[in-house]
Design a protein around this motif. Structure first.
Motif, PDB file in Angstrom:
ATOM      1  N   ASP A 147      -3.155   3.552   5.821  1.00 15.81           N
ATOM      2  CA  ASP A 147      -3.662   2.623   4.808  1.00 15.81           C
ATOM      3  C   ASP A 147      -2.999   2.777   3.451  1.00 15.81           C
ATOM      4  O   ASP A 147      -3.225   1.957   2.563  1.00 15.81           O
ATOM      5  N   PRO A 185       2.324   3.127   4.218  1.00 20.48           N
ATOM      6  CA  PRO A 185       3.132   1.997   4.734  1.00 20.48           C
ATOM      7  C   PRO A 185       3.247   0.822   3.755  1.00 20.48           C
ATOM      8  O   PRO A 185       4.115  -0.020   3.917  1.00 20.48           O
ATOM      9  N   LEU A 186       2.394   0.786   2.739  1.00 17.48           N
ATOM     10  CA  LEU A 186       2.449  -0.323   1.789  1.00 17.48           C
ATOM     11  C   LEU A 186       3.550  -0.172   0.748  1.00 17.48           C
ATOM     12  O   LEU A 186       3.829  -1.116   0.000  1.00 17.48           O
ATOM     13  N   ARG A 226      10.935  -1.399   3.288  1.00 19.60           N
ATOM     14  CA  ARG A 226      10.907  -2.783   3.790  1.00 19.60           C
ATOM     15  C   ARG A 226       9.872  -3.644   3.053  1.00 19.60           C
ATOM     16  O   ARG A 226      10.071  -4.843   2.881  1.00 19.60           O
ATOM     17  N   ILE A 227       8.781  -3.014   2.608  1.00 24.92           N
ATOM     18  CA  ILE A 227       7.761  -3.767   1.869  1.00 24.92           C
ATOM     19  C   ILE A 227       8.257  -4.068   0.456  1.00 24.92           C
ATOM     20  O   ILE A 227       8.140  -5.204  -0.035  1.00 24.92           O
ATOM     21  N   TYR A 236      10.674  -6.863   0.647  1.00 21.74           N
ATOM     22  CA  TYR A 236      10.050  -8.169   0.896  1.00 21.74           C
ATOM     23  C   TYR A 236       9.409  -8.700  -0.388  1.00 21.74           C
ATOM     24  O   TYR A 236       9.534  -9.889  -0.708  1.00 21.74           O
ATOM     25  N   LEU A 237       8.731  -7.808  -1.107  1.00 27.86           N
ATOM     26  CA  LEU A 237       8.111  -8.229  -2.376  1.00 27.86           C
ATOM     27  C   LEU A 237       9.179  -8.756  -3.335  1.00 27.86           C
ATOM     28  O   LEU A 237       8.993  -9.778  -3.995  1.00 27.86           O
ATOM     29  N   LEU A 263       9.277 -12.661  -2.039  1.00 25.11           N
ATOM     30  CA  LEU A 263       8.195 -13.137  -2.913  1.00 25.11           C
ATOM     31  C   LEU A 263       8.604 -13.178  -4.384  1.00 25.11           C
ATOM     32  O   LEU A 263       7.812 -13.618  -5.225  1.00 25.11           O
ATOM     33  N   ILE A 298       8.840 -10.967  -6.655  1.00 25.57           N
ATOM     34  CA  ILE A 298       7.949 -10.193  -7.527  1.00 25.57           C
ATOM     35  C   ILE A 298       8.823  -9.291  -8.408  1.00 25.57           C
ATOM     36  O   ILE A 298       9.722  -8.608  -7.901  1.00 25.57           O
ATOM     37  N   THR A 333       5.757  -5.400 -11.635  1.00 29.89           N
ATOM     38  CA  THR A 333       4.634  -5.753 -10.753  1.00 29.89           C
ATOM     39  C   THR A 333       4.756  -5.014  -9.421  1.00 29.89           C
ATOM     40  O   THR A 333       3.745  -4.597  -8.845  1.00 29.89           O
ATOM     41  N   ARG A 343       3.476  -1.578 -10.022  1.00 27.71           N
ATOM     42  CA  ARG A 343       1.998  -1.562 -10.053  1.00 27.71           C
ATOM     43  C   ARG A 343       1.425  -1.635  -8.647  1.00 27.71           C
ATOM     44  O   ARG A 343       0.440  -0.986  -8.338  1.00 27.71           O
ATOM     45  N   TRP A 344       2.034  -2.466  -7.791  1.00 27.89           N
ATOM     46  CA  TRP A 344       1.627  -2.547  -6.374  1.00 27.89           C
ATOM     47  C   TRP A 344       1.677  -1.146  -5.741  1.00 27.89           C
ATOM     48  O   TRP A 344       0.717  -0.705  -5.119  1.00 27.89           O
ATOM     49  N   HIS A 357      -0.946   1.180  -7.179  1.00 24.99           N
ATOM     50  CA  HIS A 357      -2.295   0.803  -6.752  1.00 24.99           C
ATOM     51  C   HIS A 357      -2.600   1.327  -5.354  1.00 24.99           C
ATOM     52  O   HIS A 357      -3.621   1.978  -5.130  1.00 24.99           O
ATOM     53  N   TRP A 358      -1.697   1.072  -4.393  1.00 27.14           N
ATOM     54  CA  TRP A 358      -2.006   1.428  -3.004  1.00 27.14           C
ATOM     55  C   TRP A 358      -1.872   2.921  -2.749  1.00 27.14           C
ATOM     56  O   TRP A 358      -2.609   3.485  -1.926  1.00 27.14           O
TER      57      TRP A 358
END
Lengths: 218, 218
Positions: free
Chosen positions: B103, B106-107, B111-112, B115-116, B120, B122, B126, B129-130, B133-134
């Motif tokens: 949980d 992996p965020l 690769r994430i 993608y962001l 996206l 981003i 930001t 911050r992602w 946060h996770w």
């Protein structure tokens, strides 16, 4: 024994399938994820993270995380086994399960979809593409293993269902919720077909649970 | 036995710590994640998902997913044990490890972040911050367990390091890479301090590996 779940939760669905395969009766207490019940103090006292599933043992212990719960059920109710007998086999089954439960599913759960919408202002179509992308990335990785490795049998590992099949089948439920094209994962879909021949998988489907709508809107 | 890793990978770091705790020698073969080597066909033949770590056994078997690899090492090299002896204890240790490894971590993997950034659009602040946060959401959930549960000892579960400590300590490495405020997770930081007194954790730190820079830029 009882467990906190929700009709729509794929992680709770994994525990539901494991209980059904083991023939263990446990009441499901619904936590309405769509109304945010998982974040209320009453439920946070049960599960600090505010997620389902939680398995409540008769002595009051609260077990968390679906794969940990399923291995506990397998250790305490050994028949039928959900893990191979050999260490290398267990590593492969855990690895396949973790591709789904670590690298795939956590990317599409409510808290992530909410963050994309509310904190990053990502529109609905783009959020759906995000979910489709990560659901399929995990299934493609599983498919690559299943299609090339000799340990694959009728199910992910040999001819009986394991923790890996539970995770893979629930991920396919998710792929269908999001209208993913499952054409690129034929080995996964063959195994999924075998899983769905078993009553434990078939009757545990999210849309067959109390409170579920006839069709899913995401 | 050898394994594919990379100095910066927190998942590979988990395997490095487990090998060090067990006193098992295994050569680390670097896969440069920052140059995309993990996505090349040569490495995809080893690890279909294109991620590290992969543990290569002497018989040519390739084991994947860090938690699965560590449980394999624990089963085949039982001393010192990295899992409790009782089923409930194992469920708690696996659950704590999975809060991080399913949980949280992996965020924030490459690769994430890619993608962001690329899909996206981003911006970097930001994206940071992602990640913060996770990383912290997972550590706060672990902290809630550690601070209220009687099974917590010097380490996450009792007085010897387990799979849970390996996952939690590497997540704290990640928190520091991203300059997270770890004030809200005092129980995690106390356990982290205990981990870092052990040479197996201390010398496995990402920035102490060959090829690592003196400081991290993310």
């Amino acid at each position: 024994m009882k467990y906190y779940g929700f009709w729509r939760s794929l992680a709770a669905c994994r525990v539901r399938i494991a209980l059904a395969l083991k023939g263990v009766k446990a009441e499901e207490i619904p936590v309405n994820l769509m109304q945010g019940e998982q974040l209320k103090p009453e439920y946070r006292a049960v599960n600090a993270q505010g997620v389902v599933p939680t398995l409540m043992l008769d002595d009051g212990s609260a077990l968390f995380e679906s794969m940990a719960i399923i291995e506990y059920l397998d250790e305490t109710h050994p028949q039928p086994p959900l893990m191979p007998k050999d260490a290398k086999g267990r590593a492969r089954v855990r690895g396949l399960a973790q591709i789904v439960a670590c690298d795939g599913h956590p990317l599409v759960v409510p808290r992530i979809r909410n963050y994309l919408e509310k904190d990053l202002a990502i529109d609905e179509a783009t959020r759906t593409r995000w979910c489709q992308h990560w659901i399929m990335e995990a299934l493609k990785a599983v498919d690559a293993h299943l299609s090339k490795e000799k340990e694959t049998g009728r199910f992910c590992h040999g001819d009986a269902p394991t923790l890996a099949d539970i995770c893979v089948a629930t991920q396919v439920f998710g792929a269908r919720f999001y209208n993913c094209d499952t054409g690129p994962v034929p080995a996964v879909m063959r195994v999924f077909g075998e899983c769905m021949k078993l009553e434990a998988f078939e009757r545990s489907h999210p849309l067959k649970q109390p409170g579920a709508p006839k069709e899913l809107k995401h």
